[in-house]
Design an enzyme around this catalytic site. Structure first.
Site, PDB file in Angstrom:
ATOM      1  N   THR A 137       0.800  -1.227   0.000  1.00  0.00           N
ATOM      2  CA  THR A 137       0.000   0.000   0.000  1.00  0.00           C
ATOM      3  C   THR A 137       0.837   1.282   0.000  1.00  0.00           C
ATOM      4  O   THR A 137       0.663   2.150  -0.862  1.00  0.00           O
ATOM      5  CB  THR A 137      -0.930  -0.002   1.228  1.00  0.00           C
ATOM      6  OG1 THR A 137      -1.798  -1.124   1.096  1.00  0.00           O
ATOM      7  CG2 THR A 137      -1.747   1.275   1.320  1.00  0.00           C
ATOM      8  N   HIS A 144      -8.628  -8.422   2.590  1.00  0.00           N
ATOM      9  CA  HIS A 144      -7.721  -9.149   3.493  1.00  0.00           C
ATOM     10  C   HIS A 144      -8.497 -10.135   4.368  1.00  0.00           C
ATOM     11  O   HIS A 144      -8.088 -11.282   4.553  1.00  0.00           O
ATOM     12  CB  HIS A 144      -6.979  -8.164   4.404  1.00  0.00           C
ATOM     13  CG  HIS A 144      -5.807  -7.499   3.758  1.00  0.00           C
ATOM     14  ND1 HIS A 144      -4.690  -8.200   3.373  1.00  0.00           N
ATOM     15  CD2 HIS A 144      -5.569  -6.204   3.439  1.00  0.00           C
ATOM     16  CE1 HIS A 144      -3.811  -7.353   2.845  1.00  0.00           C
ATOM     17  NE2 HIS A 144      -4.329  -6.142   2.859  1.00  0.00           N
TER      18      HIS A 144
HETATM   19 ZN   LIG Z   1      -3.266  -1.192  -0.297  1.00  0.00          ZN
END
Ligand SMILES: [Zn+2]
Length: 424
Positions: A83, A220
């Site tokens: 990220t 996730h």
């Molecule tokens: Zn990410």
């Protein structure tokens, strides 16, 4: 009655008649906005963890409409497909190896005892490359960020008291918010619209970032193929629909650049690769889709002998020998050894004690699972499809949209988009 007075009286009657019978289908613009030609605002929107193919799941009608009006195509993240490295690439035009955010977790020999995490805002981690909002502000373009990794950092500042969060100097977007996950997507959109609703043109940002985290979080927790991901994608799509409607109500032209930082790969307890090393032989920075580690003194031969080369579902290199296509390995913050798992596999220190199906990213940036979202729509764009490109090319595109000169020494350029931009 003189003729000028008569004409004025007739005009007044005409105005009153017009006021008495407004056409039902065209509501008048809000008074403050009437007759005001607004310059376009550029809005860079990230939907964290939105894999390119989520667009084909039939749950994102607003994104589909924007893609049909503007340009779209699969975008390759930079390595590692994490990220923070990729969000910083999107706003600097440099690969992580060059901008210095080489992982979501990292250490730096120049700052011993410090570990970078996604909560770190000490300027030295970020100062290697200016983000586009700093470049825009320098050029007199007002900017605002409703979150973006690094946007709450006083870019270019220096630490005045070690480890006490005191910094001197530095530049931030004119409008910015401290990251807070509790501020939901609707509130984030409303904040952008509120900025653009300011009565004085000089007080409105001309470049905005907007960040949505929910699709990544759910990806996730449940994996990319879960109904929960489809639901989260539909939710953020509705929020983007509300943004588009809000802009239209303000008569605010906007060039929207929608991106994600990476895709998502389905992981499971049945696809794990144990790191087969004695605990006292290495220092681990992070494990998962890749493992980044340094052998402890005297253990180099053991660690290299065990790890280097190809294994089932994993390959390991010394940092200087990472294949060139990853454009990764020269930065001092990258530890000595990198092991990379195949998509859907996880490198672990400890075997899982319960079954799971989840999602992860950080894999080979050219794998299909890591492919990222890209859509750009607005007055600057024609309609068309852009062939697969690298996300280092987004910052040069943003520079074009803002009228900034081409960046110097960047890893990307605007070549993928040139034929798809309207003539200025
Ligand atoms: Zn990410």
């Amino acid at each position: 009655m003189r003729w000028t007075t008569r004409i004025a009286a007739a005009a007044l009657v005409a105005v009153l008649q017009a006021c008495a019978t407004p056409p039902a289908h065209t509501p008048p613009p809000p008074p403050a906005m009437a007759n005001e030609a607004r310059p376009p605002v550029t809005i860079l929107i990230s939907i964290d963890g939105f894999r390119s193919d989520y667009l084909q799941r039939g749950v994102t009608p607003n994104l589909a409409r924007l893609a049909a009006q503007g340009i779209t195509g699969p975008m390759r993240p930079s390595f590692p497909s994490k990220t923070f490295p990729n969000h910083w690439t999107l706003v600097t035009g440099l690969v992580p190896d060059h901008h210095g955010i080489v992982g979501n977790r990292m250490e730096d020999a120049a700052h011993p005892g410090q570990t970078f995490t996604t909560a770190s805002d000490a300027p030295y981690w970020w100062n290697a490359a200016p983000p586009i909002w700093v470049e825009a502000e320098r050029a007199g373009i007002r900017t605002g960020t409703v979150f973006w990794p690094g946007a709450n950092v006083a870019w270019g500042s220096t630490v005045t008291k070690a480890d006490h969060g005191d910094y001197a100097g530095g530049a931030r977007p004119r409008d910015w918010l401290q990251y807070n996950q509790a501020i939901n997507g609707t509130q984030r959109v409303d904040t952008v619209l509120d900025w653009l609703r300011r009565p004085a043109a000089a007080d409105r940002p001309r470049f905005v970032t907007l960040y949505f985290d929910r699709v990544d979080v759910v990806g996730h927790d449940y994996g990319p193929n879960s109904p929960e991901v489809a639901q989260a994608a539909a939710q953020v799509d509705a929020q983007i629909g509300a943004l588009v409607d809000g802009l239209a109500a303000l008569h605010q032209p906007a060039n929207l650049v929608l991106v994600s930082d990476h895709g998502m790969s389905e992981t499971s307890d049945t696809r794990v690769i144990p790191l087969d090393l004695p605990k006292d032989s290495y220092h681990l920075i992070e494990a998962g889709p890749f493992a980044a580690l340094t052998p402890l003194p005297g253990k180099e031969a053991l660690v290299e002998g065990t790890l280097l080369g190809r294994h089932p579902h994993m390959e390991c290199w010394r940092k200087a020998e990472i294949p060139a296509r990853f454009r990764f390995g020269s930065n001092p913050r990258i530890p000595a050894i990198l092991c990379l798992a195949e998509p859907r596999w996880m490198i672990v220190e400890k075997l899982p004690d319960a079954p799971f199906t989840r999602g992860e990213h950080g894999y080979d940036n050219r794998s299909a699972d890591m492919a990222a979202l890209f859509i750009a729509a607005g007055p600057a764009f024609r309609h068309g499809t852009v062939p697969a490109f690298d996300n280092v090319d987004v910052a040069p595109l943003l520079r074009d949209l803002l009228g900034l000169p081409p960046g110097r020494g960047l890893d990307g350029d605007d070549a993928p988009f040139r034929s798809l931009l309207q003539p200025r």
